[in-house]
Design an enzyme around this catalytic site. Structure first.
Site, short mmCIF file in Angstrom:
data_model
loop_
_atom_site.label_atom_id
_atom_site.label_comp_id
_atom_site.label_asym_id
_atom_site.label_seq_id
_atom_site.Cartn_x
_atom_site.Cartn_y
_atom_site.Cartn_z
N HIS A 58 0.85 -1.19 0.00
CA HIS A 58 0.00 0.00 0.00
C HIS A 58 0.89 1.24 0.00
CE1 HIS A 58 -3.80 -2.00 1.91
NE2 HIS A 58 -3.30 -2.71 0.90
N GLU A 60 0.90 3.82 1.84
CA GLU A 60 1.37 4.20 3.17
C GLU A 60 2.54 3.35 3.61
OE1 GLU A 60 -1.72 3.45 2.15
OE2 GLU A 60 -3.19 4.06 3.63
N CYS A 91 -2.21 -0.52 7.59
CA CYS A 91 -1.42 0.72 7.52
C CYS A 91 -1.53 1.51 8.82
CB CYS A 91 -1.87 1.55 6.32
SG CYS A 91 -1.53 0.72 4.74
#
Length: 153
Positions: A58, A60, A91
């Site tokens: 992801h 993040e 995250c």
């Protein structure tokens, strides 16, 4: 009068949106992130789940890792994360462990966002600001999923 400073939350969120556009162009869910320390972007990332065949890739997570490498520290307690979509639980947990000082996100994610699952997942000292440029982030996401479904609307 809005803050047009290059050190404003809006300026840095625009940079995160540029990262989200890269994800969109790459066929990834368009989420982008930047990490800022002392008014300087030290990390940029966008979703790369498909490219890397990695569910943890992801925006993040990639931005956190990059920022930690840049600083040579596992803690981001002097940094701000700007991300175009509310982080998921994974995250959020990583942000907790990094002790990020501030997290600013654009669009809310009522289905998979951390707040729906566990609003206390963020470190208690992390300042959280949601909804910044949410319309821009949501429009990019809606366009992506519409295109994915074959709709041109």
């Amino acid at each position: 009068m809005s803050d047009l400073s290059i050190h404003s939350d809006e300026h840095f969120m625009k940079q995160a949106l540029k990262e989200a556009e890269k994800a969109y162009e790459d066929g990834e869910i368009p989420v982008g992130a930047v990490v800022v320390c002392q008014n300087r972007i030290i990390a940029r990332a966008f979703n790369q789940v498909e490219r890397l065949n990695d569910v943890t890739a992801h925006a993040e997570m990639l931005a956190i890792t990059s920022a930690q490498n840049f600083l040579g520290s596992r803690y981001l307690d002097q940094c701000t994360l700007y991300v175009t979509l509310e982080p998921c639980v994974m995250c959020g947990g990583a942000l907790y462990w990094s002790q990020i000082a501030k997290m600013v996100y654009g669009a809310s994610d009522p289905k998979r966002g951390y707040f729906q699952a566990n609003p206390k997942i963020m470190h208690p000292q992390t300042e959280i600001k949601g909804g910044l440029m949410a319309d821009e982030a949501a429009t990019l996401l809606k366009s992506f999923f519409s295109k994915l479904r074959g709709n041109n609307s």
